[in-house]
Design a protein around this motif. Structure first.
Motif, PDB file in Angstrom:
ATOM      1  N   LYS A 193     -55.693 -66.582  38.255  1.00 60.93           N
ATOM      2  CA  LYS A 193     -55.917 -67.286  39.447  1.00 60.93           C
ATOM      3  C   LYS A 193     -56.140 -69.071  38.298  1.00 60.93           C
ATOM      4  N   HIS A 225     -55.746 -69.006  43.590  1.00 61.11           N
ATOM      5  CA  HIS A 225     -56.742 -68.316  44.479  1.00 61.11           C
ATOM      6  C   HIS A 225     -56.264 -66.824  44.228  1.00 61.11           C
ATOM      7  N   SER A 226     -57.342 -66.090  43.623  1.00 60.23           N
ATOM      8  CA  SER A 226     -57.338 -64.622  43.292  1.00 60.23           C
ATOM      9  C   SER A 226     -57.062 -63.148  44.415  1.00 60.23           C
ATOM     10  N   GLY A 230     -52.601 -65.251  46.580  1.00 55.21           N
ATOM     11  CA  GLY A 230     -52.843 -65.714  44.806  1.00 55.21           C
ATOM     12  C   GLY A 230     -51.733 -64.558  44.685  1.00 55.21           C
TER      13      GLY A 230
END
Length: 340
Positions: A193, A225-226, A230
């Motif tokens: 991310k 975003h992780s 994502g």
């Protein structure tokens, strides 16, 4: 002072009510529920019998306030519903309850002020300690907690000067690179991310470093975003940027799940065309639809270390801070091609 519940009148049963029923003094009731206190066996038996009949419960909150400690331990986190974070909260809660604490979970936003507000709230409630699973307290809050004698413990954070527990991100990245290298891969990639946490950043940097040291130029894709979405977005960008990688390291399992689904939808075979490794070993990683090869963090081992650090810190508040590192384990499933 109210201590337990009176089923007849909807009020808490007081220690005085127990004393009157048992025919003893109020102080005898207090001694009966204080470990190690001096009390005659017969008196102890009468107090416990009266307490059971009335439904009396000791008021630990009141005792904590008198002792200037509440037995609360704050667990400060963001994304509390993410799989690994939820596992970590559950393991910490269990370990703290076994220790005699009451875990208080505070789910925070992404800013430093969110972290500071959580710290202030836990100070006001006289929390015995605060464990940070996400974010780190600003220096001003660190000093304030020190002045009030509240230990702070960080999990997978890189800041110095505070007690901390870390997984060995570098060793995990090395295990991932070596496992992917043994497949005969030549096009390595890593997804992460933007603005990652210290732990996620360390995994990316270590993996890329091992690839470069072995003569490869790894592709690195960072997205907003992780999480699952994502991971899908990162895989989409990887495929759009040139030849598909044949070895992909994802800094956590959620990104790996999203990447796997996108790669398969794009017509790539896993692991025949591309091998994929995640990090954390959340329960979904073992599901039939993923069977993800990943690095395992043990939440219960982390929780045990946190409790040990808390015990040491309370016993010696002025001791130098400690940083405990624990190994991660490569869990081989079906997303990495057999060794060549």
């Amino acid at each position: 002072m109210a201590d337990g519940k009176d089923n007849g009148q909807g009020r808490f049963v007081s220690a005085q009510a127990v004393a009157e029923r048992a025919g003893v003094s109020r102080s005898a009731v207090s001694r009966a529920f204080t470990p190690g206190a001096s009390i005659a066996p017969g008196t102890l038996a009468r107090v416990h019998e009266a307490a059971a009949a009335l439904g009396y419960q000791v008021n630990d909150l009141a005792r904590g306030l008198l002792a200037n400690r509440s037995r609360l331990v704050g667990l400060v986190t963001s994304d509390a519903d993410s799989p690994f974070r939820a596992q970590m909260i559950a393991a910490l809660s269990q370990a703290l309850i076994e220790r005699g604490n009451v875990p208080a979970i505070i789910n925070i936003g992404p800013t430093t002020e969110d972290v500071a507000n959580a710290s202030r709230q836990l100070l006001r409630y006289r929390a015995e300690a605060t464990v940070f699973l996400s974010g780190s307290p600003p220096e001003s809050m660190v000093e304030l907690t020190r002045q009030n004698g509240q230990p702070l413990i960080l999990i997978n954070r890189a800041e110095t000067g505070l007690d901390s527990v870390h997984c060995d991100d570098m060793d995990g990245a090395q295990q991932a690179f070596e496992a992917l290298s043994l497949t005969g891969a030549s096009r390595f990639a890593v997804i992460n991310k933007e603005d990652p946490s210290p732990s996620l950043g360390a995994r990316e940097q270590a993996f890329a470093g091992f690839a470069v040291a072995s003569g490869f130029k790894p592709g690195v894709v960072r997205v907003g975003h992780s999480d699952y979405d994502g991971g899908r977005e990162a895989a989409r960008r990887l495929l759009a940027s040139g030849p598909a990688p044949d070895a992909l390291f994802c800094v956590n399992d959620l990104m790996a799940f999203g990447a796997l689904d996108h790669l398969r939808e794009a017509g790539l075979r896993v692991p025949d065309d591309v091998s994929v490794i995640g990090f954390d070993d959340v329960p979904i990683a073992a599901w039939t639809s993923y069977r993800l090869t990943t690095l395992r963090q043990d939440p219960h081992r982390i929780a045990k270390e946190v409790v040990l650090i808390l015990d040491r810190r309370i016993a010696d508040p002025d001791a130098p801070p400690v940083s405990v590192y624990f190994p991660v384990e490569l869990v081989v499933r079906e997303t990495v091609k057999a060794r060549r």
